[in-house]
Design an enzyme around this catalytic site. Sequence first.
Site, PDB file in Angstrom:
ATOM      1  CB  VAL A   1      -2.140  -7.120   0.470  1.00 51.52           C
ATOM      2  CG1 VAL A   1      -1.000  -6.213  -0.309  1.00 51.52           C
ATOM      3  CG2 VAL A   1      -3.231  -6.098   0.907  1.00 51.52           C
TER       4      VAL A   1
ATOM      5  CE1 TYR B   1      -8.507   0.442   9.786  1.00 47.75           C
ATOM      6  CE2 TYR B   1      -8.685   1.408  12.098  1.00 47.75           C
ATOM      7  CZ  TYR B   1      -8.028   1.326  10.727  1.00 47.75           C
ATOM      8  OH  TYR B   1      -6.850   1.786  10.777  1.00 47.75           O
TER       9      TYR B   1
ATOM     10  CE  LYS C   1      -5.362  -1.557  10.462  1.00 49.49           C
ATOM     11  NZ  LYS C   1      -4.190  -1.685   9.285  1.00 49.49           N
TER      12      LYS C   1
ATOM     13  CG  ASN D   1       0.940   1.272   5.165  1.00 49.53           C
ATOM     14  OD1 ASN D   1       0.608   1.954   5.741  1.00 49.53           O
ATOM     15  ND2 ASN D   1       0.530   1.575   3.741  1.00 49.53           N
TER      16      ASN D   1
ATOM     17  CB  SER E   1      -0.067   3.589  -4.594  1.00 50.84           C
ATOM     18  OG  SER E   1      -1.236   3.019  -3.782  1.00 50.84           O
TER      19      SER E   1
ATOM     20  N   GLY F   1       0.777  -1.148   0.010  1.00 53.65           N
ATOM     21  CA  GLY F   1       0.119  -0.172  -0.003  1.00 53.65           C
ATOM     22  C   GLY F   1       0.884   1.330  -0.022  1.00 53.65           C
TER      23      GLY F   1
END
Length: 244
Positions: free
Chosen positions: A61, A152, A156, A87, A10, A8
């Site tokens: 990913v 989320y 995490k 990431n 970009s 990630g």
Amino acid sequence: MKTALVTGASRGIGTACAIALAKSGYNIILNYNKSEEKAKNLAKIIADNYAVDVMVSKADVSDKAEVDDMVKEALSHFGHIDVLVNNAGVSLSKLFTDTTEKEWSDIIAINLTSVYNVTHAVLPSMISSHSGSVINISSMWGQVGASCEVAYSASKAGVIGLTKALAKEVAPSNIRVNCVAPGVIMTDMMSEYSDDDLELIKEEIPMCEFGTGKNVADAVAFLASVKAHYITGQVISVNGGMVV
Ligand code: NAP
């Protein structure tokens, strides 16, 4: 010369990590999924400014086959991957009761299974070279949980659990595994919030300012470096004091 793979890369925090690691002298593999132009522009910036080799590599990913191809190509080009920054990630803000099964499985796949996918592909080469550093980007919500961000937060928190367990498992192979848990960092991920919401969020931050990608990248570059030689299995918070 050492090589770092940043997933990630970009946009946002991943871009800042790639720049920080290039600045530290690593060859860089820039992974992206959708933002091809941004990834290519970043590759040009890095190649123009730092004396390192850059490879741009598209892979979702959450897709093990795509990840395996990406890592195979990177290893055949560079020979080794010394630092892995997991990431890539997405957020989801909604009530738990409104979260569909697909939204749940997508966020777990992109934020947590991805860490399995990429690390699983990279670790054998780190084990053979008896050296490596894996840095996983979690979140303060993985530490303490956020209302309306249950999926989320769970993804995490899973990243933190994976980090701690894997750190113990691969420490004898001289591989360190750590987490960085950012607070509120001004990237595209925060674009869904209105200015009024952002002001309210800022009031919750003891340092009274939002974080930047560079704040997170500086912690990542430290964890990648020999200065962090005796640090493994840790969660480093970069959050302006919001969660202590
Ligand atoms: P961002 O600006 O939205 O960037 C997300 C990056 O992840 C993009 O480069 C995107 O690539 C990549 N990505 C998303 N899904 C992907 C997939 N399936 N495969 C490969 N790449 C994928 O977000 P950010 O703020 O930089 O967040 C980076 C990480 O930090 C995430 O894990 C996030 O959860 C975590 N974090 C962020 C904050 C914050 O406040 N911003 C706080 C705590 C933790 P493409 O555009 O190429 O698809």
